[in-house]
Scaffold this motif. Structure first.
Motif, PDB file in Angstrom:
ATOM      1  N   SER A  52      10.096-102.597  40.911  1.00  9.87           N
ATOM      2  CA  SER A  52       9.884-101.530  41.633  1.00  9.87           C
ATOM      3  C   SER A  52       8.783-101.670  42.393  1.00  9.87           C
ATOM      4  O   SER A  52       8.968-100.940  44.076  1.00  9.87           O
ATOM      5  CB  SER A  52       9.199-100.312  40.922  1.00  9.87           C
ATOM      6  N   CYS A  53       7.451-102.273  42.390  1.00  6.99           N
ATOM      7  CA  CYS A  53       6.706-102.446  43.598  1.00  6.99           C
ATOM      8  C   CYS A  53       5.157-103.312  43.606  1.00  6.99           C
ATOM      9  O   CYS A  53       5.150-103.707  42.489  1.00  6.99           O
ATOM     10  CB  CYS A  53       5.669-100.903  42.949  1.00  6.99           C
ATOM     11  N   HIS A  54       4.266-104.062  44.129  1.00  8.92           N
ATOM     12  CA  HIS A  54       3.869-105.146  43.381  1.00  8.92           C
ATOM     13  C   HIS A  54       2.654-104.923  42.482  1.00  8.92           C
ATOM     14  O   HIS A  54       2.750-105.990  41.756  1.00  8.92           O
ATOM     15  CB  HIS A  54       3.280-104.916  44.649  1.00  8.92           C
ATOM     16  N   GLU A  55       2.734-103.186  42.624  1.00  7.81           N
ATOM     17  CA  GLU A  55       1.393-103.513  41.783  1.00  7.81           C
ATOM     18  C   GLU A  55       1.784-103.676  40.270  1.00  7.81           C
ATOM     19  O   GLU A  55       1.565-104.321  39.310  1.00  7.81           O
ATOM     20  CB  GLU A  55       0.813-101.802  41.636  1.00  7.81           C
ATOM     21  N   GLU A  56       3.365-103.121  39.286  1.00 10.06           N
ATOM     22  CA  GLU A  56       3.862-103.089  38.742  1.00 10.06           C
ATOM     23  C   GLU A  56       3.986-105.030  38.419  1.00 10.06           C
ATOM     24  O   GLU A  56       4.539-105.156  37.297  1.00 10.06           O
ATOM     25  CB  GLU A  56       5.522-102.732  38.586  1.00 10.06           C
TER      26      GLU A  56
END
Length: 357
Positions: A52-56
């Motif tokens: 879902s996002c770069h952090e994930e």
């Protein structure tokens, strides 16, 4: 008690020495960051992974990196196992591990997303023992008899209980009629009110539903979606592709009785699938780590055979899992048979069931 103390001390010393030698034989293993990044990219493509996002994605990369390095360190690790309480005969065996679709997950996440046995309020039905001296060959493999369908994948629906029950019915139906039909797990997920669909359930209630309705329909007519839907009552009541009249419980904590049952047909069992070694298992006879406590089992599989040697270290159960053929030994795991504790490896002897027709 005093006379047994030296024996226990010797065993503890031997165990410590063996574990120390294994630690020395398996030094720390760490791949370069760039190599792990490359493997992660290929792994994401292979399994169509998107985050879902770069952090994930970075979080998942971190877990993948840890798993990759752990697999490299484990390699063909030799493990030491003792009897009950850590005492008893010591066994040295080789289990293989390797990367699979669970590479970005830790063991607790695998249990949360890909198991599904719900033991809330679970009570073992009255067992039906088979005559102790009944016929039992030394080795049975229902796959070689054409009584086992291909490996399936339950996805992130906690429906292992339905897959285990269906595999047992498929085997019984083939043995009885000569026809192997892939049957519907989705019908059980949608219609078994004794279970909770994709929130978990029990193979015994699934077998009970099939018995109450006289059977189960085919996978072709009621395909698997991996999402709990509305029960198709018409197919539940009027479209049975395999007949089921009842089910029986194997006497618990008795591997001999379990073997007598498996010699006749595939049997469902509950196991503990919590260990990292289980998550990445690819071959060999698995003796743990895992819990053999009935209160700790969390997953359902189907025993489709066994072999009793030659040799004490070559006794195993053949368990069909529902994690795709990318997992394990082409979808199967070989669990140690006739272990010193009654509940069996990973608790497999605690609550076995099989359908009747």
């Amino acid at each position: 008690m005093a006379s047994s103390t030296p024996y226990l001390v010797v065993l503890l010393c031997l165990t410590s020495l063996l574990q120390a030698s294994l630690t020395a034989a398996n030094p720390s293993f760490e791949l370069p960051e760039s190599e792990v990044r490359s493997r992660f990219s290929k792994w994401m493509t292979k399994y169509s992974k998107h985050y879902s996002c770069h952090e994930e994605e970075e979080k998942r990369f971190g877990i993948f990196k840890q798993n990759t390095n752990s697999i490299g360190a484990f390699a063909s690790q030799t493990t030491v196992n003792g009897g009950v309480g850590g005492f008893g005969p010591q066994t040295i065996t080789t289990v293989r591990v390797g990367m699979n679709r669970f590479g970005d997950l830790n063991p607790s996440e695998v249990v949360e997303q890909f198991t599904g046995f719900n033991n809330t309020g679970f009570r073992t039905p009255k067992p039906s023992p088979l005559p102790y001296h009944s016929w039992k060959p030394c080795c049975v493999d229902w796959r070689s008899s054409g009584a086992v369908t291909g490996i399936k994948f339950q996805g992130s629906c906690l429906s292992c209980w339905a897959f285990a029950a269906v595999a047992a019915i498929e085997g019984m139906n083939k043995i009885r009629t000569g026809e192997l039909v892939s049957l519907s797990e989705q019908q059980l997920v949608d219609c078994d009110t004794g279970s909770s669909g994709c929130s978990g359930g029990r193979s015994d209630t699934a077998l009970g539903l099939a018995a109450t309705r006289g059977g189960i329909t085919s996978e072709a007519k009621y395909p698997y979606s991996g999402i709990q839907g509305t029960c198709n009552v018409d197919k539940l009541l009027f479209d049975n592709q395999a007949s089921v009249k009842g089910f029986k419980a194997v006497p618990p904590n008795d591997e001999h009785q379990l073997a007598l049952a498996v010699a006749r047909q595939p049997v469902t069992v509950y196991i503990d699938a919590s260990a990292w070694e289980f998550q990445f298992y690819t071959g060999g006879i698995y003796r743990g780590p895992c819990s053999s406590d009935a209160s700790r089992v969390n997953h359902a599989v189907t025993i489709v055979g066994y072999c009793e040697g030659p040799g004490e270290d070559n006794k195993y159960w053949i368990a069909k899992n529902s994690w795709s053929n990318d997992w394990g030994d082409q979808g199967y795991i070989y669990l140690a048979k006739d272990v010193p504790w009654k509940t069996g490896t990973c608790g497999l002897a605690t609550s076995p069931f099989y359908p009747t027709a």
